[in-house]
Scaffold this active site. Structure first.
Site, short mmCIF file in Angstrom:
data_model
loop_
_atom_site.label_atom_id
_atom_site.label_comp_id
_atom_site.label_asym_id
_atom_site.label_seq_id
_atom_site.Cartn_x
_atom_site.Cartn_y
_atom_site.Cartn_z
N PHE A 57 -43.51 51.39 35.53
CA PHE A 57 -42.55 51.48 36.63
C PHE A 57 -42.76 52.80 37.35
O PHE A 57 -42.66 53.86 36.75
CB PHE A 57 -41.10 51.40 36.12
CG PHE A 57 -40.11 51.45 37.24
CD1 PHE A 57 -39.65 50.27 37.83
CD2 PHE A 57 -39.65 52.66 37.76
CE1 PHE A 57 -38.76 50.30 38.90
CE2 PHE A 57 -38.77 52.69 38.84
CZ PHE A 57 -38.32 51.52 39.40
N ASP B 24 -46.78 60.23 35.66
CA ASP B 24 -45.47 60.05 36.30
C ASP B 24 -44.38 60.41 35.28
O ASP B 24 -44.09 59.65 34.36
CB ASP B 24 -45.34 58.59 36.76
CG ASP B 24 -43.97 58.30 37.38
OD1 ASP B 24 -43.06 59.14 37.25
OD2 ASP B 24 -43.83 57.22 37.98
N LYS C 81 -35.11 62.63 38.94
CA LYS C 81 -34.02 62.43 37.98
C LYS C 81 -33.50 63.72 37.36
O LYS C 81 -32.85 64.49 38.03
CB LYS C 81 -34.47 61.45 36.89
CG LYS C 81 -34.74 60.04 37.43
CD LYS C 81 -34.86 59.03 36.32
CE LYS C 81 -35.40 57.71 36.78
NZ LYS C 81 -34.37 56.80 37.30
N THR D 166 -39.44 64.87 57.15
CA THR D 166 -38.47 65.73 57.82
C THR D 166 -37.92 66.80 56.89
O THR D 166 -37.90 67.98 57.22
CB THR D 166 -37.30 64.90 58.37
OG1 THR D 166 -37.82 63.94 59.28
CG2 THR D 166 -36.29 65.78 59.09
#
Lengths: 457, 457
Positions: free
Chosen positions: B203, B312, B343, B367
């Site tokens: 995931f 990851d 997280k 941005t």
């Protein structure tokens, strides 16, 4: 490049300008009165070249940690007031109303305890949504999903359109076993060959789904794999508009025809257009406009071909055009199926019509689903917009700016042309000030801009 | 499904448990002493079923505005303390140290004036990066890019790998005119046919680039177009590990062989593998582990084939495994080319080796480029982790939890098997508590879990 050169010239001119005044004295426009004496500075005061020595030192330090090629200068945000640093914020720096939100102990929890909004939202979440985002919902939309940023907003809007489109194709039956198993390995029919139609010059973000619909500058797209999705031309209008009515109508008709052709072509090659995405005013691509008639007809083409219509208001939303949403200028009851937002709205997200709601939980989902501390600020920004009539102010300063630019265009026809509003594109200047950019700011700008142009003649 | 049923059973059992005690009296484990009496509640106190009547009412209200299918219940975050609501936050709710950060007027500006970090960062940004993110940088990495969320972190990490790979292919020469023009219309060579190799069960997020590497549950992927990228098997280890050493080594070898085969195959079909992405512990996919030996060999395969290696740590980073980064358990000096996080780190982003830095400004850009108010909190969270020795605490509670689960496994062999740590996958329970989950919390949990299992025998 051109625009960055011009900004440097503007900075330089400001400096020279200020050298003529007494020390400590600031450049103040005489043309329009201020209303917020107690809060805002009199005007920009240039004390060094830009970037100054401190910014250069800090840029060097940060350069040891990350790429600093895009950094203009470092800011002291504590001391900043008003909107002399033009950016993506709605009501300028350190607005007293926002300071008040922060100082209210009842609001502390929203900052300290970031909730997973999709699973365990705070008690006041429905109420805050109603008083902030839903109080300014676009026509025909009563549902909204918050997201952390503009790219995530558009990515999830695209997903909502794909899900909606496939549910239609399946006759709203449950997905087949083949759908379920093939999607796990990235293959159709579970991961279908659907597409989003976008426009040349458009900008919708830089994550891989968004990036496949962004066509403003090569630097955003180079070296990143993409999707075979259709790209239509955005009208190139001629100015002054009133002199080229017929030519511009033809140009818009040509682009719309191309849109329909592309939808048919992509359907034939097995990649149906699930949605069309467009900005009401192209921003990054060069501040390009089209008429309300163009957008109305485009919306009808989407409806006719069964594609969803997504208006990306990340840059234009939140009052910058004098209406809360730029698409309100089209005067339609049913302007879009999806409207996405971020920047001046402080939180990202998208509104959508009921039928674009994903049919199951976890389909449009992530850990945070936005940040309720941004909703708190947004609710207060909306109060300020209403209380201070900022949409009227924006309309007024916009008109003054446009008139001033027309005058400068007459004065410097070799330097300025096609003044509309708006560095973007190859040779455009984009104005996207905060909503507290008033008429007197316009005059400050025009005076300085005049000096810069005079130096170039 | 199974896990959600179990959580409901846990909630029910808590309720029943509490009915046995005197009113107002809370369930307190006797097995380990608390250390933070002044701050945390004694334990969970169930007053209604879950969701309670108020949550049901609020869910109905919110259901008029958005999909509420994933909502468990509404929270009063103001009154929350400690970590009884398990979620993606690092040191529990309303931690006094974080309240202090919020109450410090010097910090107000970071909340009120969100800067565009890539263009006009605040003065203290390099210093804050150094004292927060860079103070815990993975081995071999001195550069970090902040992002707003986990998906944006991975999307940009993938882009960094693609850019790095294509620059190698071009011999670090400037892009050709064909590169530049073709990328604007989504076509190769400008948008090259490169791929990211991921693992079944992995995931990595839900935006379209990330989603092409996510293979945990169909609900995330169904109906969203994807990329033809290679997917390798993740080792399925047998437990207890010490009894299946040989079988597990064979299983890991099989998976590694498959990885190499896929890299060769995809190169042959013109979609070279620019990067490999993997979680140190698969989370959503069922809490799946592999040995340090597997990861070491995988890292070497990446190096051998010229692919970048992206670890990851969005779910595992920030101390949850007893080390700050889960990959530290592999004991390598050069564990990865990119490590992404979010997280528990409060801000998203990714660390990378020098050569993965994009060669030009605006290539890895958006941005906001993160949110410095999250960096402020992170700096304080790191202080708390150090001051309260939370990594040691985590190691201790982890051991206690594992021992307790082993005992329960012996007691209920038909209900529990393959206890490792960890609802995820089809039939797993995932434990990802905050770092302030202490030994006495473990005992509270084990007591309640025991009751639930007893009811199912």
């Amino acid at each position: 490049m051109a625009s960055s050169l011009l900004s440097r010239q503007l900075a330089l001119s400001l400096q020279q300008n200020l050298r003529l005044t007494a020390p400590g004295c600031r450049y103040v426009s005489k043309a329009a009165a201020k209303t917020q004496m107690e809060f805002e500075y009199d005007g920009p005061s240039m004390k060094t070249e830009v970037p100054g020595p401190r910014s250069k030192e800090l840029t060097k330090q940060l350069g040891e940690m990350q790429n600093v090629g895009a950094i203009n200068f470092f800011c002291n945000y504590e001391e900043s007031r008003g909107n002399y640093l033009i950016s993506s914020i709605p009501i300028g720096y350190n607005h007293p109303s926002l300071i008040k939100v922060m100082s209210n102990p009842n609001n502390m929890s929203a900052f300290v305890n970031r909730p997973a909004l999709g699973i365990m939202p705070p008690e006041n979440f429905p109420e805050k949504l109603a008083e902030s985002l839903l109080s300014v919902a676009p026509s025909g939309m009563s549902r909204v999903q918050t997201m952390a940023c503009g790219s995530c907003s558009n990515e999830n809007a695209y997903k909502a359109m794909f899900i909606w489109y496939r549910n239609k194709e399946r006759g709203h039956n449950i997905p087949s076993d083949e759908d379920v198993s093939s999607c796990m390995i990235n293959q159709s029919p579970g991961c279908p060959d659907l597409s989003i139609l976008s426009f040349m010059g458009g900008f919708h973000g830089r994550t891989m789904g968004c990036l496949a619909t962004t066509h403003s500058k090569a630097i955003h797209k180079l070296d990143v794999p993409s999707f075979d999705w259709p790209i239509a031309p955005f009208p190139k209008l001629k100015y002054p508009l009133e002199e080229f009515t017929r030519e511009n109508a033809q140009e818009e008709a040509r682009c719309l025809e191309e849109v329909e052709d592309l939808i048919v072509q992509w359907r034939q090659k097995g990649r149906p257009v699930a949605g069309i995405v467009i900005e009401p005013i192209q921003a990054e691509g060069g501040d390009n406009h089209a008429t309300p008639d163009f957008f109305k007809k485009l919306r009808n083409i989407a409806r006719k071909h069964g594609s969803a219509f997504h208006v990306d208001e990340v840059q234009t939303g939140g009052g910058a055009t004098g209406k809360f949403w730029a698409h309100e200028h089209w005067g339609m009851d049913d302007p879009a199926d999806i409207v996405s937002f971020s920047k001046k709205m402080l939180t990202g997200g998208f509104y959508h019509k009921d039928e674009l709601q994903a049919d199951k939980a976890y389909r449009i989902f992530n850990t945070w689903m936005g940040d309720p501390s941004k909703n708190l600020f947004l609710a207060e920004v909306l109060n300020v917009i209403r209380r201070e009539n900022l949409l009227e102010e924006v309309t007024r300063s916009g008109k003054t700016l446009l008139q001033g630019l027309y005058q400068l265009q007459d004065q410097y026809p070799n330097l300025l042309s096609s003044v509309l509003l708006g560095g973007c594109g190859d040779r455009s200047i984009r104005f996207r000030p905060a909503l507290v950019f008033k008429e007197y700011h316009v005059h400050m700008f025009l005076n300085v801009f005049n000096d810069v142009l005079a130096e170039h003649t």
